[in-house]
Design a protein around this motif. Structure first.
Motif, short mmCIF file in Angstrom:
data_model
loop_
_atom_site.label_atom_id
_atom_site.label_comp_id
_atom_site.label_asym_id
_atom_site.label_seq_id
_atom_site.Cartn_x
_atom_site.Cartn_y
_atom_site.Cartn_z
N SER A 106 0.84 -1.19 0.00
CA SER A 106 0.00 0.00 0.00
C SER A 106 0.87 1.25 0.00
O SER A 106 1.71 1.43 0.88
CB SER A 106 -0.92 0.03 1.23
N LEU A 107 0.65 2.09 -1.00
CA LEU A 107 1.31 3.39 -1.11
C LEU A 107 0.28 4.50 -1.05
O LEU A 107 0.47 5.58 -1.60
CB LEU A 107 2.11 3.46 -2.41
N GLN A 108 -0.82 4.24 -0.37
CA GLN A 108 -1.95 5.16 -0.33
C GLN A 108 -1.52 6.57 0.06
O GLN A 108 -0.96 6.80 1.12
CB GLN A 108 -2.99 4.66 0.67
N GLY A 109 -1.79 7.52 -0.83
CA GLY A 109 -1.53 8.92 -0.54
C GLY A 109 -0.07 9.33 -0.53
O GLY A 109 0.24 10.49 -0.23
N CYS A 110 0.85 8.43 -0.87
CA CYS A 110 2.27 8.78 -0.86
C CYS A 110 2.56 9.79 -1.97
O CYS A 110 2.35 9.50 -3.16
CB CYS A 110 3.13 7.53 -1.03
#
Length: 276
Positions: free
Chosen positions: A43-47
């Motif tokens: 998960s790279l959510q919002g990176c």
């Protein structure tokens, strides 16, 4: 990041990894270079650092991923060229979950490429997508025969497109999220529930529907387990007693902010299900 921490992750064969939005590209690469071969979910959510180049490198470090969360990665190209997807798909062709919710400008081209390059996707999320034509939906349904869960919440899909979308022969959805699809009315949702009768999850929060939709849900969706009608403010007590048998199979029911539902109506509805 501390070397001891990264070494610890590697020794424990960590399979699921989530980075916070402030993580830098260098930090992500440092970790994934060492532990990436074990990873199944990333998960790279919002990176904010996520871009084409980073994903191309990560695909080489993390070849065994089955779930990738790129939601809210607003620097990522999901519009026209999508060259990163061509390169990453060579490694990630076995992805089953792809989350691109709230990514900017998800296009026909992108959805079409996903259909061509990632044939094993089961769960596809593109909340906020705009201008996806019916021909693209047809292609997606035909090529992604494994597709069961679709999130197109906050999209601009219309009743007209939904009617054609629902009747695509290859489309056999189990779950769909249509939250805040402002162009949909009873006409579109009734078409959906008549033709996609295997639905187990239906999210319609903030959609301008009436009792007509709720009655059709009770009539056609006998497998339904999750129903979200949050802020569907035209619903009244009149529909409740016609669908009380529906609640028996539900695990989750959301009537929050349905202001026209009275305590009396809800009481009768809930008491009926307890007796039966």
């Amino acid at each position: 990041l501390p070397i001891l921490l990264v070494d610890s992750l590697q020794r424990r064969c960590i399979q699921h990894l989530r980075f916070k939005h402030m993580t830098t590209a260098a930090q992500i690469l440092q970790v994934c270079k060492q532990v990436g071969s074990n990873l199944r979910e990333l998960s790279l959510q919002g990176c904010r650092c996520v871009n084409d180049n980073l994903l191309e490198i990560l695909s080489k470090y993390c070849p065994n991923l089955v779930r990738v969360d790129l939601s809210r990665c607003r620097q990522l190209d999901v519009a026209k060229n999508v060259i990163w997807l061509d390169k990453c798909a060579n490694v990630w062709g076995h992805l089953t979950v792809l989350d691109l919710n709230a990514c900017k400008d998800v296009s026909d081209v992108f959805v079409s490429k996903v259909a061509d390059l990632l044939p094993n996707v089961v769960d596809f999320s593109i909340s906020g997508c705009k201008g996806i034509g019916i021909s693209t939906w047809h292609k997606m349904a035909k090529k992604l025969s494994s597709l069961k869960h679709l999130d197109i919440s906050r999209s601009d899909i219309t009743d007209e497109v939904m009617l054609k979308f629902s009747q695509i022969p290859e489309l056999k959805l189990i779950g769909i999220n249509l939250t805040a699809c402002k162009h949909l009315t009873d006409n579109g949702i009734v078409s959906l529930v008549k033709y996609q009768t295997s639905l187990e999850v239906l999210k319609l929060a903030c959609v301008d529907i009436t009792n007509t939709t709720l009655i059709c849900i009770g009539k056609y969706l006998h497998c339904l387990k999750v129903l979200d009608l949050n802020s569907c403010r035209q619903l009244t007590d009149g529909a409740l007693l016609t669908v009380n048998a529906l609640l028996i199979n539900l695990h989750s029911l959301n009537f929050y902010s349905c202001y026209q539902l009275s305590n009396s109506g809800l009481g009768k509805f809930l008491c009926w299900t307890q007796v039966h």
